[in-house]
Motif scaffolding. Structure first.
Motif, PDB file in Angstrom:
ATOM      1  N   THR A  36      18.068  35.490 -15.814  1.00 29.64           N
ATOM      2  CA  THR A  36      17.921  36.334 -16.999  1.00 29.64           C
ATOM      3  C   THR A  36      16.476  36.316 -17.497  1.00 29.64           C
ATOM      4  O   THR A  36      15.927  37.352 -17.896  1.00 29.64           O
ATOM      5  N   THR A  37      15.864  35.141 -17.455  1.00 31.72           N
ATOM      6  CA  THR A  37      14.454  35.019 -17.844  1.00 31.72           C
ATOM      7  C   THR A  37      13.566  35.809 -16.900  1.00 31.72           C
ATOM      8  O   THR A  37      12.592  36.446 -17.326  1.00 31.72           O
ATOM      9  N   LEU A  38      13.921  35.799 -15.610  1.00 33.16           N
ATOM     10  CA  LEU A  38      13.165  36.586 -14.627  1.00 33.16           C
ATOM     11  C   LEU A  38      13.249  38.072 -14.953  1.00 33.16           C
ATOM     12  O   LEU A  38      12.272  38.805 -14.785  1.00 33.16           O
ATOM     13  N   LEU A  39      14.406  38.510 -15.417  1.00 37.40           N
ATOM     14  CA  LEU A  39      14.584  39.919 -15.789  1.00 37.40           C
ATOM     15  C   LEU A  39      13.597  40.306 -16.887  1.00 37.40           C
ATOM     16  O   LEU A  39      12.988  41.379 -16.839  1.00 37.40           O
ATOM     17  N   ILE A  40      13.423  39.417 -17.856  1.00 34.82           N
ATOM     18  CA  ILE A  40      12.477  39.682 -18.946  1.00 34.82           C
ATOM     19  C   ILE A  40      11.045  39.682 -18.412  1.00 34.82           C
ATOM     20  O   ILE A  40      10.254  40.585 -18.714  1.00 34.82           O
ATOM     21  N   ASN A  41      10.711  38.674 -17.598  1.00 34.30           N
ATOM     22  CA  ASN A  41       9.348  38.564 -17.054  1.00 34.30           C
ATOM     23  C   ASN A  41       8.965  39.777 -16.210  1.00 34.30           C
ATOM     24  O   ASN A  41       7.864  40.327 -16.338  1.00 34.30           O
ATOM     25  N   CYS A  76       0.197  42.409  -6.661  1.00 39.47           N
ATOM     26  CA  CYS A  76       0.336  41.390  -5.608  1.00 39.47           C
ATOM     27  C   CYS A  76       1.453  40.390  -5.873  1.00 39.47           C
ATOM     28  O   CYS A  76       1.852  39.663  -4.968  1.00 39.47           O
ATOM     29  N   GLU A  77       1.951  40.349  -7.088  1.00 36.19           N
ATOM     30  CA  GLU A  77       3.046  39.436  -7.412  1.00 36.19           C
ATOM     31  C   GLU A  77       4.266  39.679  -6.534  1.00 36.19           C
ATOM     32  O   GLU A  77       4.986  38.745  -6.182  1.00 36.19           O
ATOM     33  N   GLN A  78       4.516  40.931  -6.172  1.00 36.18           N
ATOM     34  CA  GLN A  78       5.704  41.215  -5.370  1.00 36.18           C
ATOM     35  C   GLN A  78       5.597  40.638  -3.967  1.00 36.18           C
ATOM     36  O   GLN A  78       6.609  40.324  -3.346  1.00 36.18           O
ATOM     37  N   VAL A  86      14.178  29.376  -7.953  1.00 38.17           N
ATOM     38  CA  VAL A  86      14.321  30.054  -9.253  1.00 38.17           C
ATOM     39  C   VAL A  86      13.184  29.652 -10.190  1.00 38.17           C
ATOM     40  O   VAL A  86      12.614  30.501 -10.892  1.00 38.17           O
ATOM     41  N   TYR A  87      12.831  28.364 -10.175  1.00 39.73           N
ATOM     42  CA  TYR A  87      11.756  27.899 -11.062  1.00 39.73           C
ATOM     43  C   TYR A  87      10.412  28.507 -10.663  1.00 39.73           C
ATOM     44  O   TYR A  87       9.643  28.951 -11.521  1.00 39.73           O
ATOM     45  N   LEU A  88      10.128  28.545  -9.366  1.00 44.63           N
ATOM     46  CA  LEU A  88       8.862  29.134  -8.902  1.00 44.63           C
ATOM     47  C   LEU A  88       8.814  30.636  -9.163  1.00 44.63           C
ATOM     48  O   LEU A  88       7.747  31.179  -9.476  1.00 44.63           O
ATOM     49  N   LEU A  89       9.949  31.304  -9.038  1.00 49.65           N
ATOM     50  CA  LEU A  89      10.002  32.729  -9.367  1.00 49.65           C
ATOM     51  C   LEU A  89       9.707  32.946 -10.852  1.00 49.65           C
ATOM     52  O   LEU A  89       9.082  33.932 -11.230  1.00 49.65           O
ATOM     53  N   ASN A 133       4.162  34.326 -12.334  1.00 44.17           N
ATOM     54  CA  ASN A 133       3.091  34.987 -13.059  1.00 44.17           C
ATOM     55  C   ASN A 133       1.907  34.053 -13.249  1.00 44.17           C
ATOM     56  O   ASN A 133       0.763  34.429 -13.012  1.00 44.17           O
ATOM     57  N   SER A 134       2.189  32.812 -13.661  1.00 45.62           N
ATOM     58  CA  SER A 134       1.126  31.820 -13.857  1.00 45.62           C
ATOM     59  C   SER A 134       0.469  31.472 -12.532  1.00 45.62           C
ATOM     60  O   SER A 134      -0.758  31.346 -12.440  1.00 45.62           O
ATOM     61  N   PHE A 135       1.297  31.333 -11.490  1.00 42.31           N
ATOM     62  CA  PHE A 135       0.767  30.981 -10.175  1.00 42.31           C
ATOM     63  C   PHE A 135      -0.145  32.083  -9.636  1.00 42.31           C
ATOM     64  O   PHE A 135      -1.230  31.801  -9.123  1.00 42.31           O
ATOM     65  N   SER A 136       0.283  33.318  -9.752  1.00 44.68           N
ATOM     66  CA  SER A 136      -0.522  34.435  -9.243  1.00 44.68           C
ATOM     67  C   SER A 136      -1.820  34.582 -10.034  1.00 44.68           C
ATOM     68  O   SER A 136      -2.857  34.937  -9.472  1.00 44.68           O
ATOM     69  N   LYS A 137      -1.768  34.316 -11.346  1.00 47.89           N
ATOM     70  CA  LYS A 137      -2.982  34.394 -12.154  1.00 47.89           C
ATOM     71  C   LYS A 137      -3.989  33.331 -11.733  1.00 47.89           C
ATOM     72  O   LYS A 137      -5.190  33.594 -11.623  1.00 47.89           O
TER      73      LYS A 137
END
Length: 273
Positions: free
Chosen positions: A170-175, A218-220, A249-252, A256-260
């Motif tokens: 659900t959090t991923l849906l928001i992100n 590039c996140e995708q 799930v945690y890495l997904l 956003n932070s990882f890609s930044k």
């Protein structure tokens, strides 16, 4: 009494989990895959109408501002003795940037095509490894297979894992909803941000726009690479598989932070060089 409360909690958590399970995964696939088709969807399909795309008009209107600024700077430098930018170089830069800004839709379509191609390559590699399609819908099937070997009691370690997966998705849906809107915003402001690259005073805005746009697209790639890991598992009845699912799930969630940090640091390094 306590047993009745626990049963009620189990029922509530199970209903929440099932409601999340039914809708989130399919929606996530739609949000993650930003393809050239986004230009033909709302609201961009209305924005890019030739007679209504006012952002190009605003962007090209900045030419007058930059020309006036250059003329004033040139005039001041004549009396101060400082060297200024070559006139022919400035005119050439104005022409190139104006052409790019005016054709931003076609430029954007080309970038999205390339990004979509890279995504398809990663999906193809993942399918060769796992034998399955790399997407959230397939990931949901993997999670359902895992549930067969988990306790039905939600007040347990297995219940905590199920709850983490459910609320994590659900959090991923928001992100990813935020990411999708960010992509639309970057496309909308593309002509304006390209024009900002003309002057050193406004080039920082252009650099920030490029960085945000690159990270957003590039996140995708990173999402698809991460999904390959759990989808490739064969023995879903092992404890290690539960750990892999939770880690994925945690890495997904942290993608956003990882890609930044990863892509952003590369871009910053290139700009400085």
């Amino acid at each position: 009494m306590s047993e009745g409360i626990l049963n009620s909690i189990n029922i509530i958590l199970e209903k929440i989990y099932k409601s999340i399970e039914g809708n989130v995964y399919v929606t996530l696939d739609k949000l993650v895959n930003i393809s050239p088709n986004i230009l033909n969807k709302e609201p961009l399909k209305y924005v890019f109408k030739e007679d209504k795309y006012g952002m190009v008009f605003v962007a090209t209107s900045l030419i007058l501002f930059y020309v006036v600024q250059y003329m004033l700077t040139k005039l001041i430098d004549m009396y101060s003795g400082k060297s200024t930018e070559n006139t022919y170089k400035f005119i050439l830069k104005i022409v190139i940037v104006t052409v790019l800004a005016s054709n931003s839709k076609y430029l954007c379509d080309m970038v999205l095509q390339i990004n979509h191609l890279f995504t398809e390559i990663i999906e193809s590699v993942g399918k060769n490894i796992s034998g399955e399609k790399i997407c959230f819908e397939k990931f949901s099937e993997v999670v359902l297979d895992l549930e067969k070997y988990m306790s039905k009691d939600n007040i347990s370690i297995d219940g905590v894992i199920k709850g983490f997966i459910g609320f994590g998705m659900t959090t991923l849906l928001i992100n990813y909803s935020v990411r999708y809107v960010t992509a639309i915003f970057c496309i909308l402001t593309m002509p304006l941000c390209i024009m900002f690259s003309i002057s050193s005073n406004t080039r920082g805005i252009f650099n920030s726009w490029v960085r945000i746009s690159a990270i957003t697209l590039c996140e995708q790639w990173l999402v698809k690479l991460l999904l390959i890991i759990p989808i490739s598992f064969r023995k879903v009845d092992e404890e290690m598989f539960k750990i892999v699912i939770v880690g994925t799930v945690y890495l997904l969630y942290k993608i956003n932070s990882f890609s930044k940090e990863f892509l952003g640091s590369i871009y910053t390094k290139n700009v400085k060089e």
